[in-house]
Write a protein that holds these residues in place. Structure first.
Motif, PDB file in Angstrom:
ATOM      1  N   ILE A   1      -6.391  -6.477   1.356  1.00 22.04           N
ATOM      2  CA  ILE A   1      -5.628  -5.258   1.084  1.00 22.04           C
ATOM      3  C   ILE A   1      -5.879  -4.226   2.173  1.00 22.04           C
ATOM      4  O   ILE A   1      -4.956  -3.533   2.622  1.00 22.04           O
ATOM      5  N   GLN A   2      -7.123  -4.118   2.631  1.00 21.95           N
ATOM      6  CA  GLN A   2      -7.449  -3.157   3.684  1.00 21.95           C
ATOM      7  C   GLN A   2      -6.757  -3.507   4.997  1.00 21.95           C
ATOM      8  O   GLN A   2      -6.467  -2.613   5.802  1.00 21.95           O
ATOM      9  N   SER A   3      -6.460  -4.783   5.214  1.00 21.92           N
ATOM     10  CA  SER A   3      -5.761  -5.211   6.431  1.00 21.92           C
ATOM     11  C   SER A   3      -4.251  -5.087   6.322  1.00 21.92           C
ATOM     12  O   SER A   3      -3.551  -5.373   7.289  1.00 21.92           O
ATOM     13  N   SER A   4      -3.741  -4.641   5.175  1.00 25.04           N
ATOM     14  CA  SER A   4      -2.296  -4.514   4.988  1.00 25.04           C
ATOM     15  C   SER A   4      -1.765  -3.302   5.739  1.00 25.04           C
ATOM     16  O   SER A   4      -2.509  -2.360   6.038  1.00 25.04           O
ATOM     17  N   PRO A   5      -0.456  -3.282   6.064  1.00 24.48           N
ATOM     18  CA  PRO A   5       0.132  -2.122   6.758  1.00 24.48           C
ATOM     19  C   PRO A   5       0.075  -0.875   5.890  1.00 24.48           C
ATOM     20  O   PRO A   5       0.239  -0.925   4.675  1.00 24.48           O
ATOM     21  N   GLY A   6      -0.167   0.267   6.541  1.00 24.76           N
ATOM     22  CA  GLY A   6      -0.199   1.549   5.856  1.00 24.76           C
ATOM     23  C   GLY A   6      -1.574   2.003   5.444  1.00 24.76           C
ATOM     24  O   GLY A   6      -1.735   3.136   4.967  1.00 24.76           O
ATOM     25  N   THR A   7      -2.604   1.161   5.630  1.00 23.12           N
ATOM     26  CA  THR A   7      -3.954   1.544   5.198  1.00 23.12           C
ATOM     27  C   THR A   7      -4.521   2.674   6.047  1.00 23.12           C
ATOM     28  O   THR A   7      -5.269   3.519   5.537  1.00 23.12           O
ATOM     29  N   ARG A   8      -4.158   2.728   7.310  1.00 17.88           N
ATOM     30  CA  ARG A   8      -4.695   3.783   8.187  1.00 17.88           C
ATOM     31  C   ARG A   8      -4.179   5.165   7.812  1.00 17.88           C
ATOM     32  O   ARG A   8      -4.787   6.173   8.172  1.00 17.88           O
ATOM     33  N   LYS A   9      -3.081   5.239   7.095  1.00 16.18           N
ATOM     34  CA  LYS A   9      -2.512   6.533   6.719  1.00 16.18           C
ATOM     35  C   LYS A   9      -3.134   7.105   5.454  1.00 16.18           C
ATOM     36  O   LYS A   9      -2.804   8.226   5.069  1.00 16.18           O
ATOM     37  N   LEU A  10      -4.009   6.364   4.796  1.00 17.50           N
ATOM     38  CA  LEU A  10      -4.626   6.847   3.567  1.00 17.50           C
ATOM     39  C   LEU A  10      -5.599   7.976   3.894  1.00 17.50           C
ATOM     40  O   LEU A  10      -6.438   7.856   4.801  1.00 17.50           O
ATOM     41  N   SER A  11      -5.511   9.062   3.148  1.00 18.53           N
ATOM     42  CA  SER A  11      -6.287  10.266   3.462  1.00 18.53           C
ATOM     43  C   SER A  11      -7.698  10.232   2.887  1.00 18.53           C
ATOM     44  O   SER A  11      -8.635  10.770   3.492  1.00 18.53           O
ATOM     45  N   ILE A  12      -7.890   9.614   1.734  1.00 17.02           N
ATOM     46  CA  ILE A  12      -9.194   9.644   1.066  1.00 17.02           C
ATOM     47  C   ILE A  12      -9.972   8.359   1.291  1.00 17.02           C
ATOM     48  O   ILE A  12     -11.204   8.380   1.385  1.00 17.02           O
TER      49      ILE A  12
ATOM     50  N   VAL B   1       0.849  -1.196   0.000  1.00 14.77           N
ATOM     51  CA  VAL B   1       0.000   0.000   0.000  1.00 14.77           C
ATOM     52  C   VAL B   1       0.883   1.245   0.000  1.00 14.77           C
ATOM     53  O   VAL B   1       1.804   1.366   0.819  1.00 14.77           O
ATOM     54  N   VAL B   2       0.614   2.164  -0.907  1.00 12.18           N
ATOM     55  CA  VAL B   2       1.342   3.432  -1.005  1.00 12.18           C
ATOM     56  C   VAL B   2       0.496   4.501  -0.329  1.00 12.18           C
ATOM     57  O   VAL B   2      -0.564   4.882  -0.829  1.00 12.18           O
TER      58      VAL B   2
END
Length: 336
Positions: A262-273, A159-160
């Motif tokens: 994919i939603q459970s992958s690391p970095g998902t909480r940092k997504l702004s939109i 996840v980017v």
């Protein structure tokens, strides 16, 4: 003579005493040396045991986190942090309720009133997507490849979170995502072909690509999944351009099971939109009727058999209107 004999006697006795004392200290030295050596060996063994325990602790934490995620899915919660917060609130609130005998009855009435008036929340349960059970390893991680009908996922990617174009409100475009799907061939629409779908790092925006196993040197690229899917349909036949492209479904990133992973992958909480979706695990066989696989089997833009059925029905319908004496056109003539 007597004096010299006495001196030699005392000197020999002194030497023997010193020798015995040296032997005594040497024994103590050897004993201490052996003790230190055993201590060093024991310390090394303890260090190895501590390292092994730390490794086991990390594995247990991962298993605990995976079990917590499964529990959250069963109870309708997606974020484990919110589940832990609610559980902690319930634990801290229990002594306050026990302090007063009448407070539990009041809380029960309030809860009943909230459940009666909370009809919109009950309606949101129907919007939850059904997640299918997939095989997991001993640590609770999914075993690849993940087979979901004609769709097979080989990698979820990364996840980017620092670039807005790599996600939307409903979808996440992880870099390194790879999947395959069976669909009509570019050379002959009557034959099946295996298409590989990938998501690459394109800088400010992701780059999507679909490659056929029969045309490896002609990848279909685009800046969105719909653009790639549209190019694929046009490349197969110009008559397929009327089909509405569903690139996210063709890639598989909108499939509830894959989207949940994919939603459970690391970095998902940092997504702004991106807005986290709600999922629930399929508990009964009747839930398979609402599975996206059934929709894909009926969608001519996603399923090979659905594409043939769609054009077979449309051709027979048009022919019955014109004349019953004409023969049915084959699928290749319809796509030409």
């Amino acid at each position: 003579m007597s004096n010299s004999y006495g001196n030699t006697y005392y000197s020999e006795a002194y030497n023997n005493k010193e020798l015995q004392q040296n032997l005594k200290y040497r024994k103590k030295y050897n004993k201490l040396k052996k003790l230190i050596k055993n201590t060093v060996v024991e310390n090394a063994a303890l260090c190895d045991q501590v390292a092994q325990m730390q490794e086991n602790l990390i594995i247990v934490k991962d298993e605990r986190l995976m079990l917590l995620k499964k529990l959250c899915q069963l109870q309708g919660e997606i974020d484990p942090a919110t589940f832990l917060a609610k559980s902690q609130m319930g634990i801290t609130g229990s002594p306050v309720q026990n302090s007063d005998m009448f407070t539990p009855k009041k809380n029960i009435k309030k809860r009943n009133s909230v459940e009666i008036h909370a009809k919109p929340k009950r309606c949101t349960k129907t919007a939850r997507k059904v997640v299918q059970l997939i095989p997991l390893d001993i640590h609770g991680r999914p075993i690849f490849p993940i087979s979901l009908g004609d769709l097979t996922v080989y990698s979820l990617g990364d996840v980017v979170a620092d670039r807005v174009a790599y996600h939307t409100e409903d979808l996440i475009y992880p870099v390194g995502y790879c999947s395959t799907r069976v669909y009509a061939s570019l050379k002959d629409a009557r034959m099946k072909s295996l298409y590989t779908c990938k998501i690459f790092d394109g800088g400010t925006k992701p780059r999507f690509e679909i490659v056929s196993d029969t045309e490896l040197d002609q990848p279909l690229s685009g800046l969105s999944p719909d653009e790639c899917h549209s190019r694929l349909l046009t490349a197969i036949s110009s008559s397929l351009s009327s089909i509405i492209p569903k690139g996210a479904d063709f890639f598989g990133i909108s499939h509830p099971t894959i989207q949940n992973l994919i939603q459970s992958s690391p970095g998902t909480r940092k997504l702004s939109i991106y807005k986290p979706q709600k999922f629930e695990i399929s508990k009964h066989s009747t839930d398979r009727d609402t599975s996206p696989i059934t929709e894909e089997e009926n969608d001519p833009g996603l399923g090979f058999s659905a594409l043939h059925r769609h054009y077979a029905l449309s051709s027979s319908y048009s022919i019955k209107q014109e004349s019953t004496n004409h023969k049915l056109l084959n699928f290749q003539e319809l796509l030409s």
